[in-house]
Design an enzyme around this catalytic site. Sequence first.
Site, PDB file in Angstrom:
ATOM      1  N   ASP A  36       0.830  -1.211   0.000  1.00  0.00           N
ATOM      2  CA  ASP A  36       0.000   0.000   0.000  1.00  0.00           C
ATOM      3  C   ASP A  36       0.863   1.260   0.000  1.00  0.00           C
ATOM      4  O   ASP A  36       1.981   1.248   0.504  1.00  0.00           O
ATOM      5  CB  ASP A  36      -0.903  -0.030   1.248  1.00  0.00           C
ATOM      6  CG  ASP A  36      -2.043   0.973   1.146  1.00  0.00           C
ATOM      7  OD1 ASP A  36      -2.285   1.496   0.040  1.00  0.00           O
ATOM      8  OD2 ASP A  36      -2.685   1.239   2.180  1.00  0.00           O
ATOM      9  N   ASN A  95     -10.769  -3.229  -5.858  1.00  0.00           N
ATOM     10  CA  ASN A  95      -9.973  -2.315  -6.689  1.00  0.00           C
ATOM     11  C   ASN A  95     -10.605  -2.011  -8.054  1.00  0.00           C
ATOM     12  O   ASN A  95     -10.181  -1.092  -8.751  1.00  0.00           O
ATOM     13  CB  ASN A  95      -8.541  -2.847  -6.889  1.00  0.00           C
ATOM     14  CG  ASN A  95      -7.667  -2.683  -5.661  1.00  0.00           C
ATOM     15  OD1 ASN A  95      -6.743  -3.473  -5.428  1.00  0.00           O
ATOM     16  ND2 ASN A  95      -7.923  -1.665  -4.848  1.00  0.00           N
TER      17      ASN A  95
HETATM   18  C1  FPP Z   1      -2.069   0.071  -3.166  1.00  0.00           C
HETATM   19  O1  FPP Z   1      -1.555   1.376  -3.228  1.00  0.00           O
HETATM   20  C2  FPP Z   1      -1.475  -0.741  -4.219  1.00  0.00           C
HETATM   21  C3  FPP Z   1      -2.191  -1.395  -5.166  1.00  0.00           C
HETATM   22  C4  FPP Z   1      -3.651  -1.396  -5.225  1.00  0.00           C
HETATM   23  C5  FPP Z   1      -1.520  -2.148  -6.253  1.00  0.00           C
HETATM   24  C6  FPP Z   1      -0.304  -2.924  -5.900  1.00  0.00           C
HETATM   25  C7  FPP Z   1       0.356  -3.320  -7.160  1.00  0.00           C
HETATM   26  C8  FPP Z   1       1.672  -3.274  -7.427  1.00  0.00           C
HETATM   27  C9  FPP Z   1       2.674  -2.936  -6.432  1.00  0.00           C
HETATM   28  C10 FPP Z   1       2.233  -3.543  -8.802  1.00  0.00           C
HETATM   29  C11 FPP Z   1       1.804  -4.753  -9.555  1.00  0.00           C
HETATM   30  C12 FPP Z   1       1.871  -6.043  -8.806  1.00  0.00           C
HETATM   31  C13 FPP Z   1       2.676  -7.114  -9.084  1.00  0.00           C
HETATM   32  C14 FPP Z   1       2.540  -8.352  -8.264  1.00  0.00           C
HETATM   33  C15 FPP Z   1       3.681  -7.115 -10.142  1.00  0.00           C
HETATM   34  P1  FPP Z   1      -2.576   2.582  -3.428  1.00  0.00           P
HETATM   35  O2  FPP Z   1      -2.677   2.848  -4.873  1.00  0.00           O
HETATM   36  O3  FPP Z   1      -3.884   2.278  -2.780  1.00  0.00           O
HETATM   37  O4  FPP Z   1      -1.829   3.727  -2.672  1.00  0.00           O
HETATM   38  P2  FPP Z   1      -2.491   4.945  -1.904  1.00  0.00           P
HETATM   39  O5  FPP Z   1      -3.240   4.376  -0.740  1.00  0.00           O
HETATM   40  O6  FPP Z   1      -1.314   5.748  -1.486  1.00  0.00           O
HETATM   41  O7  FPP Z   1      -3.375   5.664  -2.875  1.00  0.00           O
END
Ligand code: FPP
Length: 254
Positions: A32, A80
């Site tokens: 996250d 998501n």
């Molecule tokens: C949450 O951060 C993260 C995600 C929903 C996506 C995670 C995906 C990756 C790290 C890349 C792809 C995965 C793989 C396995 C190659 P957020 O966007 O909710 O952050 P925020 O809370 O700061 O907005």
Amino acid sequence: MRLGPKRVLILYGGIMSIDMSNLPKHIGIIMDGNGRWAKKRGLHRTFGHREGTKRVIEIVEACYKLEIKSLSLYAFSTENWKRPESEISKLMDLLIYYIENQLEKIKKNNIKINVLGDISQLPTKVKLSVERALNETKHNDKMILNIGLNYGGRDEILRATKLVAEEVSNGNMKLEDITSDIFENYLYTSGQDELDLLIRPSGELRVSNFMLYQLAYSEFWFSDVLWPDFTEEVLLSAISDFQKRSRRYGGIDE
Ligand code: FPP
């Protein structure tokens, strides 16, 4: 950094010790903070996801070196889908990029890829790429990399419940045969060690529908570090803290 067979001392804002004989067998990470990482730099959220993908590569390697048996990464939740289509599409592209770019190394390292979640609803090109990864690593057994894709803990429990109910209604199982050991065979993590350590970076203190069944006796480790800043050293500090915990499973210390 050298990892000896027993104990290693690492300099990270002081001395940190890792007991190589008391490592978590299964680590889960709610990745996250990608969006906030990008925003802090005046960049579009997708840059955070791109940087976060580099950390995926780094942390998978770190867990492999430590001989962690299972690593579960929450990449895309059932919730998501509420995000803008352009962000979803970027996340899917990054997943394909990760597979295409890392699959050979994953295969060479004898890592098995397993999906937590229902990939049937993913875009075809993602599904094909994931299916290839599943297929080409299915006999590997050094480490399991679980990737949460269209995953939700409640969905997983419901799915397992329906599968077990089906066995009962088909006459393959009796109601009294349903123990937790049997039930666990119907989860996406069937056959794997229990989740020992659940890590959530980015300062949020919640589990967001991740591995709800498996986390019954997990140790939780929260940090303000945003996922794109989550290095191997941060992982080691989580493991070092994990090793200081007393795990009683409802019992008492000797
Ligand atoms: C949450 O951060 C993260 C995600 C929903 C996506 C995670 C995906 C990756 C790290 C890349 C792809 C995965 C793989 C396995 C190659 P957020 O966007 O909710 O952050 P925020 O809370 O700061 O907005």
